[in-house]
Scaffold this motif. Structure first.
Motif, short mmCIF file in Angstrom:
data_model
loop_
_atom_site.label_atom_id
_atom_site.label_comp_id
_atom_site.label_asym_id
_atom_site.label_seq_id
_atom_site.Cartn_x
_atom_site.Cartn_y
_atom_site.Cartn_z
N SER A 129 0.85 -1.19 0.00
CA SER A 129 0.00 0.00 0.00
C SER A 129 0.88 1.24 0.00
CB SER A 129 -0.93 0.00 1.22
OG SER A 129 -0.16 0.07 2.41
N GLN A 130 0.27 2.35 -0.36
CA GLN A 130 1.03 3.60 -0.43
C GLN A 130 0.65 4.47 0.76
OE1 GLN A 130 -0.64 4.20 -4.16
NE2 GLN A 130 0.86 2.93 -5.21
N VAL A 131 1.67 4.91 1.50
CA VAL A 131 1.45 5.73 2.67
C VAL A 131 2.36 6.95 2.60
CG1 VAL A 131 0.76 3.79 4.10
CG2 VAL A 131 3.15 4.47 4.04
N PHE A 132 1.98 8.01 3.28
CA PHE A 132 2.79 9.21 3.36
C PHE A 132 3.71 9.13 4.58
CE2 PHE A 132 -0.62 10.49 0.59
CZ PHE A 132 0.03 11.28 -0.36
N LEU A 133 4.86 9.79 4.45
CA LEU A 133 5.93 9.67 5.46
C LEU A 133 5.99 10.89 6.37
CD1 LEU A 133 8.73 8.36 3.08
CD2 LEU A 133 7.69 7.04 4.94
N ASN A 134 6.44 10.64 7.62
CA ASN A 134 6.79 11.73 8.53
C ASN A 134 8.27 11.66 8.91
OD1 ASN A 134 6.76 9.51 10.17
ND2 ASN A 134 5.47 10.40 11.77
N THR A 135 9.05 10.96 8.09
CA THR A 135 10.47 10.78 8.40
C THR A 135 11.32 11.83 7.69
OG1 THR A 135 10.74 9.21 6.57
CG2 THR A 135 10.19 8.31 8.74
N LEU A 136 12.49 12.08 8.30
CA LEU A 136 13.51 12.97 7.76
C LEU A 136 14.81 12.20 7.68
CD1 LEU A 136 12.89 16.06 10.07
CD2 LEU A 136 12.53 16.07 7.60
N GLU A 137 15.58 12.48 6.65
CA GLU A 137 16.94 11.95 6.58
C GLU A 137 17.81 12.96 5.83
OE1 GLU A 137 17.31 8.44 3.87
OE2 GLU A 137 15.10 8.54 3.87
N PHE A 138 19.11 12.83 5.99
CA PHE A 138 19.99 13.79 5.34
C PHE A 138 21.29 13.11 4.93
CE2 PHE A 138 20.52 14.15 9.92
CZ PHE A 138 21.89 14.12 10.10
N TRP A 139 21.96 13.79 4.00
CA TRP A 139 23.19 13.24 3.41
C TRP A 139 24.21 14.36 3.26
CZ3 TRP A 139 25.03 14.07 -1.85
CH2 TRP A 139 26.13 13.27 -2.20
#
Length: 582
Positions: free
Chosen positions: A318-328
């Motif tokens: 299923s397709q869900v929206f994210l509340n995560t953050l990541e950085f590079w």
């Protein structure tokens, strides 16, 4: 401060400005400025050539107007010698050419790209009607080898090669890089429907060259052949991804929709593109995102890291929206996850740096499985035990929740913060206020506009405020999935295209003006009614502001297929630049 003496011959029959550039103690350098109107017109658009009464030629360095000269009583084709005694030597120089009628109304104008006056290169001036859109054009050689202007589409302009949901990235030298995208045929059915047919994703890269107005398909470095076998292409064709310029000039392409086993899914893959001085380059895989993402945001922060926020992902079929953050951090082998989550899952939001030093990022609006997001979340850098760390606050909600909106960064001319600095503003326009049947649609689009006053320099989150624009100041029509650019010189903004209430692409455009007066403590915003419209309807298009002071609106879905071309917008802002004496 070094000045040069610039003797410029305006040869209107050959559309050439021949200039001698030099500084005290230095040899002069010859440069030619080729002046063209659209569709093969010499110098100015055909429909205004008979109205030209005078021409104004002006030299600039950066945002400073250095010297200007006027050719009056212009009588038509011929050669006119013009001397500009104070053209600055060095980089970031540009020349504007404006035509006025007998009533002193501007009727056509254009400018060179920004250049280094040490180089002896030919530079074009593309002139179009002021405050209007014009199908983008470039210079082509005719059968006699003469340069003529004509509509400029992507070089790889083949059936199905139009793009929507692509990325637009401007390089430091002014070139514009368009990556990926999709040949959309509708908005029906979303990811599992007919919006993007099988094989409809694009992995090629097109580079716009402001020196001639042409698009060039990027080629693999060192490949001596021609044709698709030499194209520099993403290993995974994708759309609705991000493409972010790193501090060292590379482009980080991340996430987006890819096709796998006949289905569209969000990907975690990234690619690092390194382009040469022309149209060649290399692609190498970057570190995978920790979450697959599409319809997310990616923003470079002041310490060089790229922050990835939100988006749509695939979990458990299923397709869900994210509340995560990541950085590079460029050069690192893997992504780093944030120690905290966003307060709201969100995708199809907008993101922008929120202060002069780029210490913080504002995430505005968006949608998730629960509906439309109103909150604005601020991600900012703060001192930590091991250096700069991310902090987080939720502030300044939108008065009208929305997704699929446009946001442009600008300034309010004359307005200074308490520290005497000119600070940016973020202007949000349009968007859907209710979710629709799929990710490509919504309902109840809005015409409302909201302004975010970013505030006082490094006082990041506490200075961030949102001000609701006064009633009656709005776009001329409600629409979503539109595009917007801030005009660098005047601080005005242009919002164009999008989907109307029926989901049909439109070419509608609006120009908004920010203004400040000493007797009013706040910036005010008004709408001009003379912006015209795009040459063709565009939704899911890309937009940027070019170094010749034109806006560029590129690609987009037109209703049955995606466009392989672009529109110029001539802001005609040259006269608002202050004259500086050196």
């Amino acid at each position: 401060m070094k000045n040069t003496v610039m003797k410029m011959a305006i040869a209107l029959t050959t559309t050439a400005f021949a200039a001698s550039l030099g500084a005290c103690g230095e040899d002069p350098v010859s440069a030619t400025f080729l002046v063209y109107g659209p569709d093969g017109a010499n110098t100015f658009p055909v429909d205004v050539q008979g109205q030209v009464d005078e021409i104004v030629v002006t030299a600039y360095r950066g945002d400073d107007r250095v010297d200007s000269t006027t050719v009056r009583n212009f009588a038509g084709p011929g050669t006119v010698n013009v001397t500009l005694p104070a053209v600055p030597h060095g980089k970031n120089v540009w020349i504007s050419v404006e035509a006025f009628d007998a009533a002193n109304n501007p009727i056509a104008s254009g400018a060179t790209p920004r250049f280094d006056s040490k180089s002896g290169v030919n530079y074009p001036v593309f002139t179009v009607r002021p405050n209007r859109f014009q199908r983008a054009f470039g210079l082509f050689a005719d059968e006699q080898g003469q340069l003529v202007s004509s509509v400029s589409n992507f070089e790889n302009d083949l059936p199905g090669e139009g793009r929507a949901g692509h990325s637009v990235t401007q390089l430091e030298d002014g070139r514009i890089v368009v990556i990926g995208g999709a040949n959309m045929t509708s908005t029906a059915g979303g990811l599992n429907g007919s919006a993007i047919p099988s094989g409809g994703l694009n992995g090629t890269i097109e580079i716009y060259d402001p020196r001639n107005g042409l698009w060039n398909t990027a080629k693999q470095d060192g490949c001596g052949a021609s044709g698709p076998g030499c194209f520099l292409a993403l290993p995974n064709a994708r759309a609705f991804h991000t493409a972010t310029l790193t501090e060292d000039g590379d482009i980080m392409v991340a996430g987006g929709l890819i096709e796998r086993d006949g289905a569209l899914i969000a990907t975690e893959t990234t690619e690092i593109i390194r382009l040469g001085d022309r149209f060649d380059g290399t692609i190498e895989p970057g570190p995978n995102l920790n979450d697959s993402r599409a319809f997310h945001s990616a923003t470079r922060m002041s310490d060089g890291r790229i922050l990835f926020a939100g988006g749509l992902t695939d979990r458990a079929s299923s397709q869900v929206f994210l509340n995560t953050l990541e950085f590079w951090f460029p050069g690192e082998a893997s992504m780093r996850s944030s120690t905290f989550l966003l307060d709201n899952e969100r995708g199809q939001h907008t993101a922008a740096n929120i202060d002069i030093g780029q210490h913080g990022v504002a995430l505005i609006g968006g949608r998730n499985t629960s509906g439309v997001v109103a909150d604005t979340e601020i991600i900012f850098l703060q001192a930590g035990a091991s250096g700069l760390e991310l902090g987080h606050e939720t502030r300044a909600p939108l008065a009208e929740p929305r997704f699929g909106h446009a946001m442009a960064r600008t300034r309010c001319p004359g307005y200074l913060n308490p520290a005497g600095e000119q600070v940016p503003f973020l202007v949000v326009a349009g968007g859907y206020t209710a979710v629709g049947a799929n990710v490509f649609s919504g309902s109840s689009p809005t015409a409302s506009v909201e302004v975010y006053d970013i505030g006082n320099g490094d006082q990041i989150a506490p200075a961030f405020n949102a001000t609701r624009v006064a009633a009656g100041v709005a776009l001329s029509a409600p629409r979503a999935f539109l595009s917007g650019v801030g005009l660098e010189v005047s601080g005005d903004l242009v919002f164009a295209g999008g989907l109307d209430a029926s989901g049909t692409p439109v070419g509608t455009a609006d120009r908004l003006l920010l203004a400040w007066a000493s007797n009013n403590p706040a910036c005010t915003i008004t709408r001009r009614n003379d912006a015209g419209g795009l040459s063709q309807p565009r939704a899911f298009a890309g937009a940027t502001f070019m170094t010749n002071q034109f806006g560029l609106f590129v690609g987009g879905w037109g209703g049955s297929s995606s466009s392989p071309g672009a529109d110029f917008y001539n802001s005609d802002d040259y006269s608002v630049v202050d004259l500086v004496t050196f």
